[in-house]
Design an enzyme around this catalytic site. Structure first.
Site, PDB file in Angstrom:
ATOM      1  N   TYR A 114      13.779 -26.167 -54.934  1.00 20.80           N
ATOM      2  CA  TYR A 114      12.837 -25.042 -55.007  1.00 20.80           C
ATOM      3  C   TYR A 114      13.150 -24.097 -56.140  1.00 20.80           C
ATOM      4  CZ  TYR A 114      11.301 -26.329 -50.258  1.00 20.80           C
ATOM      5  OH  TYR A 114      10.813 -26.982 -49.149  1.00 20.80           O
ATOM      6  N   LEU A 161       0.141 -23.400 -42.395  1.00 18.57           N
ATOM      7  CA  LEU A 161      -1.191 -22.893 -42.752  1.00 18.57           C
ATOM      8  C   LEU A 161      -1.858 -23.812 -43.777  1.00 18.57           C
ATOM      9  CD1 LEU A 161      -0.451 -19.041 -43.046  1.00 18.57           C
ATOM     10  CD2 LEU A 161      -1.520 -20.280 -41.147  1.00 18.57           C
ATOM     11  N   GLY A 162      -1.345 -25.031 -43.922  1.00 16.78           N
ATOM     12  CA  GLY A 162      -1.954 -25.950 -44.891  1.00 16.78           C
ATOM     13  C   GLY A 162      -2.026 -25.330 -46.275  1.00 16.78           C
ATOM     14  N   PHE A 163      -0.867 -24.824 -46.742  1.00 16.47           N
ATOM     15  CA  PHE A 163      -0.790 -24.181 -48.071  1.00 16.47           C
ATOM     16  C   PHE A 163      -1.668 -22.930 -48.153  1.00 16.47           C
ATOM     17  CE2 PHE A 163       0.795 -27.614 -51.329  1.00 16.47           C
ATOM     18  CZ  PHE A 163       1.969 -27.744 -50.619  1.00 16.47           C
ATOM     19  N   GLY A 164      -1.953 -22.310 -47.020  1.00 17.66           N
ATOM     20  CA  GLY A 164      -2.754 -21.077 -47.023  1.00 17.66           C
ATOM     21  C   GLY A 164      -4.219 -21.315 -46.688  1.00 17.66           C
ATOM     22  N   LEU A 166      -5.690 -22.525 -44.067  1.00 17.56           N
ATOM     23  CA  LEU A 166      -6.119 -22.155 -42.708  1.00 17.56           C
ATOM     24  C   LEU A 166      -6.324 -20.654 -42.516  1.00 17.56           C
ATOM     25  CD1 LEU A 166      -4.032 -24.748 -40.666  1.00 17.56           C
ATOM     26  CD2 LEU A 166      -6.522 -24.443 -40.515  1.00 17.56           C
TER      27      LEU A 166
HETATM   28  N1  LIG Z   1      10.301 -30.303 -46.336  1.00 13.47           N
HETATM   29  C1  LIG Z   1       9.277 -30.263 -47.147  1.00 13.47           C
HETATM   30  O1  LIG Z   1       8.936 -31.263 -47.810  1.00 13.47           O
HETATM   31  C2  LIG Z   1       8.499 -28.981 -47.272  1.00 13.47           C
HETATM   32  C3  LIG Z   1       7.238 -28.983 -47.896  1.00 13.47           C
HETATM   33  C4  LIG Z   1       6.534 -27.770 -47.968  1.00 13.47           C
HETATM   34  C5  LIG Z   1       7.093 -26.624 -47.448  1.00 13.47           C
HETATM   35  N2  LIG Z   1       8.337 -26.647 -46.873  1.00 13.47           N
HETATM   36  C6  LIG Z   1       8.968 -25.411 -46.309  1.00 13.47           C
HETATM   37  O2  LIG Z   1       8.026 -24.758 -45.491  1.00 13.47           O
HETATM   38  C7  LIG Z   1       7.803 -23.436 -45.955  1.00 13.47           C
HETATM   39  C8  LIG Z   1       6.381 -23.047 -45.670  1.00 13.47           C
HETATM   40  O3  LIG Z   1       5.502 -23.967 -46.345  1.00 13.47           O
HETATM   41  P1  LIG Z   1       4.184 -23.443 -46.999  1.00 13.47           P
HETATM   42  O4  LIG Z   1       4.495 -22.302 -47.920  1.00 13.47           O
HETATM   43  O5  LIG Z   1       3.454 -24.602 -47.552  1.00 13.47           O
HETATM   44  O6  LIG Z   1       3.457 -22.847 -45.686  1.00 13.47           O
HETATM   45  P2  LIG Z   1       1.946 -22.432 -45.419  1.00 13.47           P
HETATM   46  O7  LIG Z   1       2.038 -21.464 -44.298  1.00 13.47           O
HETATM   47  O8  LIG Z   1       1.091 -23.604 -45.236  1.00 13.47           O
HETATM   48  O9  LIG Z   1       1.478 -21.690 -46.755  1.00 13.47           O
HETATM   49  C9  LIG Z   1       2.057 -20.485 -47.125  1.00 13.47           C
HETATM   50  C10 LIG Z   1       1.249 -19.852 -48.254  1.00 13.47           C
HETATM   51  O10 LIG Z   1      -0.054 -19.511 -47.776  1.00 13.47           O
HETATM   52  C11 LIG Z   1      -0.420 -18.222 -48.251  1.00 13.47           C
HETATM   53  N3  LIG Z   1      -0.405 -17.337 -47.077  1.00 13.47           N
HETATM   54  C12 LIG Z   1       0.551 -17.257 -46.111  1.00 13.47           C
HETATM   55  N4  LIG Z   1       0.245 -16.375 -45.175  1.00 13.47           N
HETATM   56  C13 LIG Z   1      -0.940 -15.848 -45.522  1.00 13.47           C
HETATM   57  C14 LIG Z   1      -1.766 -14.880 -44.923  1.00 13.47           C
HETATM   58  N5  LIG Z   1      -1.412 -14.289 -43.781  1.00 13.47           N
HETATM   59  N6  LIG Z   1      -2.932 -14.577 -45.545  1.00 13.47           N
HETATM   60  C15 LIG Z   1      -3.293 -15.179 -46.697  1.00 13.47           C
HETATM   61  N7  LIG Z   1      -2.533 -16.111 -47.317  1.00 13.47           N
HETATM   62  C16 LIG Z   1      -1.361 -16.453 -46.731  1.00 13.47           C
HETATM   63  C17 LIG Z   1       0.652 -17.831 -49.265  1.00 13.47           C
HETATM   64  O11 LIG Z   1       0.357 -18.389 -50.551  1.00 13.47           O
HETATM   65  P3  LIG Z   1      -0.716 -17.742 -51.583  1.00 13.47           P
HETATM   66  O12 LIG Z   1      -0.514 -16.256 -51.550  1.00 13.47           O
HETATM   67  O13 LIG Z   1      -0.413 -18.389 -52.871  1.00 13.47           O
HETATM   68  O14 LIG Z   1      -2.033 -18.132 -51.026  1.00 13.47           O
HETATM   69  C18 LIG Z   1       1.863 -18.561 -48.740  1.00 13.47           C
HETATM   70  O15 LIG Z   1       2.842 -18.797 -49.717  1.00 13.47           O
HETATM   71  C19 LIG Z   1       8.209 -23.458 -47.425  1.00 13.47           C
HETATM   72  O16 LIG Z   1       8.606 -22.218 -47.947  1.00 13.47           O
HETATM   73  C20 LIG Z   1       9.375 -24.407 -47.370  1.00 13.47           C
HETATM   74  O17 LIG Z   1      10.541 -23.720 -46.944  1.00 13.47           O
HETATM   75  C21 LIG Z   1       9.019 -27.812 -46.757  1.00 13.47           C
END
Ligand SMILES: NC(=O)c1ccc[n+]([C@@H]2O[C@H](COP(=O)([O-])OP(=O)(O)OC[C@H]3O[C@@H](n4cnc5c(N)ncnc54)[C@H](OP(=O)(O)O)[C@@H]3O)[C@@H](O)[C@H]2O)c1
Length: 345
Positions: free
Chosen positions: A53, A236-239, A241
């Site tokens: 990361y 949140l499916g990368f935000g 949802l």
């Molecule tokens: N093991 C693996 O292969 C793997 C893969 C992916 C992730 N992960 C881990 O899982 C963690 C979470 O993954 P993710 O970041 O993909 O999770 P996610 O919850 O699907 O997406 C998070 C992103 O959505 C947006 N967001 C979050 N909350 C919000 C809200 N309340 N309102 C509006 N936008 C919002 C933000 O990005 P924006 O502001 O850019 O929209 C935030 O960075 C990562 O940090 C990592 O530690 C692991």
């Protein structure tokens, strides 16, 4: 905040874990410190990171997230108040900047990766060391249609587990886990640990969200029967949802900054998202909190890994810890899932 046991260990983690993969790319060090402070103040004791990361993985930023966390741990002190999880990358020909594109789950790679992670994190141990993805050829990161491929050169699971056993013995690692693993891989690891007294995998970090419940098909049963808790990532499916990409004017956010990420924006995913957002609004809920509370409420889930790029988002996501979804909402979710089963696997 609720607290749960991590696998069969004596470690108790918060039911929300702070994901950090925006630190060093979308978030500065100062913003990351604010997020870490806010999360800890809200009761989070579990942090998830990776050698790779921030994302997108690039030579210029490789390791920056761990460096930021290490700086925060140093300034704030009290290393023992957090459960720190990081990961070593699996086979990575596609990441030439990580050990020359020759990263594998063998002794040299794992030891090199862990020592560098410990240095960046400014600690002498990690609580949970995870294999970010398998060494062998298999399906992960959304790939479907399994095709057997010759992979005689894949590092045998027993060899990988043997290296991890030495790291546990050395005190650098307390427990081990897998990520992006399949039912076959997880069961084989568990079987090996029973037969050979090698460490037992305590957790599995796989994708899980309203847009991707494929974990439920085979892995959920293993999680429950074997006490290998799911740490759902991208809940949140990368935000997506949150509903923010349904607006005509797309926001300046991960998917517009990095258009190469399209796992959660196919037409069925967008239609399903629309339905989930409408359901949340019909019940006066925040779509983000509904999606997170759903994940955290599943019996096979140990701790949902949340991510945010602003404190407002983080506060909203932290708020999901206090939300228990009423039966009508759960029924509504199941009805949408039946209509759009796993649109974004
Ligand atoms: N093991 C693996 O292969 C793997 C893969 C992916 C992730 N992960 C881990 O899982 C963690 C979470 O993954 P993710 O970041 O993909 O999770 P996610 O919850 O699907 O997406 C998070 C992103 O959505 C947006 N967001 C979050 N909350 C919000 C809200 N309340 N309102 C509006 N936008 C919002 C933000 O990005 P924006 O502001 O850019 O929209 C935030 O960075 C990562 O940090 C990592 O530690 C692991």
């Amino acid at each position: 905040m609720e607290y749960r046991r991590l696998g069969r260990t004596d470690i108790i983690v918060s039911s929300l874990c702070l994901g950090t993969m925006t630190f060093g790319q979308q978030n500065s060090e100062a913003e990351a410190f604010d997020q870490l402070d806010r999360a800890v103040a809200a009761g989070i004791n579990f942090l998830n990171t990776a050698e790779m990361y921030p994302i997108p993985a690039q030579r210029r930023t490789y390791g920056a997230t761990e460096t930021i966390i290490g700086n925060w741990l140093k300034v704030r002190g009290r290393r023992d108040r957090v459960i720190l999880a990081t990961k070593v990358v699996g086979r990575s020909n596609w990441l030439p900047h990580i050990r020359g594109g020759k990263a594998r789950l063998d002794r040299d790679n794992i030891e090199t990766a862990l020592n560098a992670s410990l240095q960046r994190l400014q600690t002498d141990y990690v609580d949970l060391y995870q294999l970010h993805w398998p060494d062998r050829h298999t399906n992960f990161f959304g790939r479907l249609g399994y095709q057997p491929q010759p992979d005689e050169d894949a590092t045998p699971l027993q060899e990988t587990l043997g290296v991890l056993a030495d790291l546990v013995r050395s005190g650098k690692v307390r427990h081990v886990g897998v990520s992006n693993e399949t039912p076959w891989g997880l069961m084989r690891y568990l079987q090996l640990s029973e037969q050979t007294a090698l460490p037992r995998m305590v957790s599995i970090q796989n994708p899980y969200s309203l847009l991707n419940r494929s974990f439920e098909v085979g892995l959920a049963e293993i999680s429950c029967r074997e006490q290998v808790g799911l740490l759902p990532y991208s809940p949140l499916g990368f935000g997506v949802l949150t509903g923010k990409y349904l607006h005509e004017q797309p926001p300046a956010a991960r998917l517009t900054l990095f258009p190469e990420y399209h796992r959660y924006t196919n037409p069925a995913g967008i239609e399903a998202t629309r339905a989930y957002v409408e359901l949340a609004h019909a019940h006066g809920l925040s779509p983000a909190q509904m999606a997170l509370a759903y994940a955290t409420g599943r019996p096979f889930v140990c701790s949902t890994i949340i991510g945010a790029t602003t404190l407002e988002q983080l506060d909203e996501n932290l708020g999901s810890a206090a939300l228990t979804l009423p039966d009508e909402v759960l029924e509504g979710i199941e009805a949408i899932h039946t209509r759009y089963p796993n649109p974004c696997p």
